[in-house]
Design an enzyme around this catalytic site. Structure first.
Site, mmCIF file in Angstrom:
data_model
loop_
_atom_site.group_PDB
_atom_site.id
_atom_site.type_symbol
_atom_site.label_atom_id
_atom_site.label_comp_id
_atom_site.label_asym_id
_atom_site.label_seq_id
_atom_site.Cartn_x
_atom_site.Cartn_y
_atom_site.Cartn_z
ATOM 1 C CB SER A 44 -61.082 -6.596 27.443
ATOM 2 O OG SER A 44 -61.713 -5.830 26.432
ATOM 3 C CG ASP B 57 -61.190 -9.239 18.787
ATOM 4 O OD1 ASP B 57 -60.321 -8.450 18.374
ATOM 5 O OD2 ASP B 57 -61.355 -9.484 20.000
ATOM 6 C CG HIS C 136 -59.920 -7.456 22.598
ATOM 7 N ND1 HIS C 136 -61.043 -8.097 22.105
ATOM 8 C CD2 HIS C 136 -60.268 -6.948 23.804
ATOM 9 C CE1 HIS C 136 -62.027 -7.985 22.981
ATOM 10 N NE2 HIS C 136 -61.576 -7.299 24.020
#
Length: 196
Positions: free
Chosen positions: A20, A166, A169
């Site tokens: 990601s 979070d 990221h």
């Protein structure tokens, strides 16, 4: 009536292989680091085509399984940023290292230059596991002949401005920082910018 097949895109390819962090999870299209790298290359007159082969949630094992398919693009350079999900899930680090070595071996066999992005885990994973995780990247780089980006998230990790809520990221601002880190390592491999 048959159409004439389009000419193959013969520009040199940079393959961004990752999870990601490469895919650009949670940011607007075009603000992930592979997209920004493509824009930077064009600004400097380089003809290269950047392929974003990031897959959110991927592990080193998953990336190894799909590497053969990714190599169909015939890259000249691969930026490998993997292992974060292995570490966050507490997977066996010896297996993670072996997967990275196999990925780099496959790239090397096909003549692809390798930039390996080093990663670190948050400190709450315990000293032994966290330290072993971080040590794998220089080991893999040395054993496989890859060039190492010591810490892919340098200047990004732990900063609320450059991270999404979070804390894992990057934001678009974080990707701009990552671009500068990646560019410093990619540029020496490109040679002088072609005349425009």
């Amino acid at each position: 009536m048959f159409s004439t097949p389009a000419h193959a895109d013969e520009r040199p390819v940079i393959l961004c292989l990752g999870d990601s962090l490469t895919a650009g999870w949670g940011v607007m299209p075009g603000t992930d680091y592979p997209s920004m790298l493509q824009q930077r290359l064009a600004q400097h007159g380089y003809p290269h085509r950047v392929i974003n082969a990031g897959l959110s949630g991927d592990t080193t094992a998953g990336a190894l399984r799909r590497l053969e398919w990714s190599l169909r693009a015939k890259p000249t350079l691969a930026i490998v940023v993997l292992g974060a999900n292995d570490g966050l899930r507490g997977l066996d680090l010896d297996i993670m290292k072996e997967n990275l070595l196999q990925i780099n071996a496959m790239l090397k066999r096909t003549g692809v230059g390798i930039l390996l992005g080093g990663m670190r885990l948050p400190p709450n994973y315990g000293g032994g596991y966290e330290e072993r995780f971080a040590a794998i990247y220089p080991e893999v780089a040395e054993e496989s002949g890859a060039d190492l980006i010591p810490f892919f998230l340098e200047g990004v990790a732990g900063n609320p401005v450059t991270n999404q809520p979070d804390g894992i990221h990057p934001t678009s601002a974080g990707y701009r920082v990552i671009l500068e880190t990646v560019w410093r390592h990619v540029l020496p491999r490109l040679g002088p910018a072609p005349d425009r």
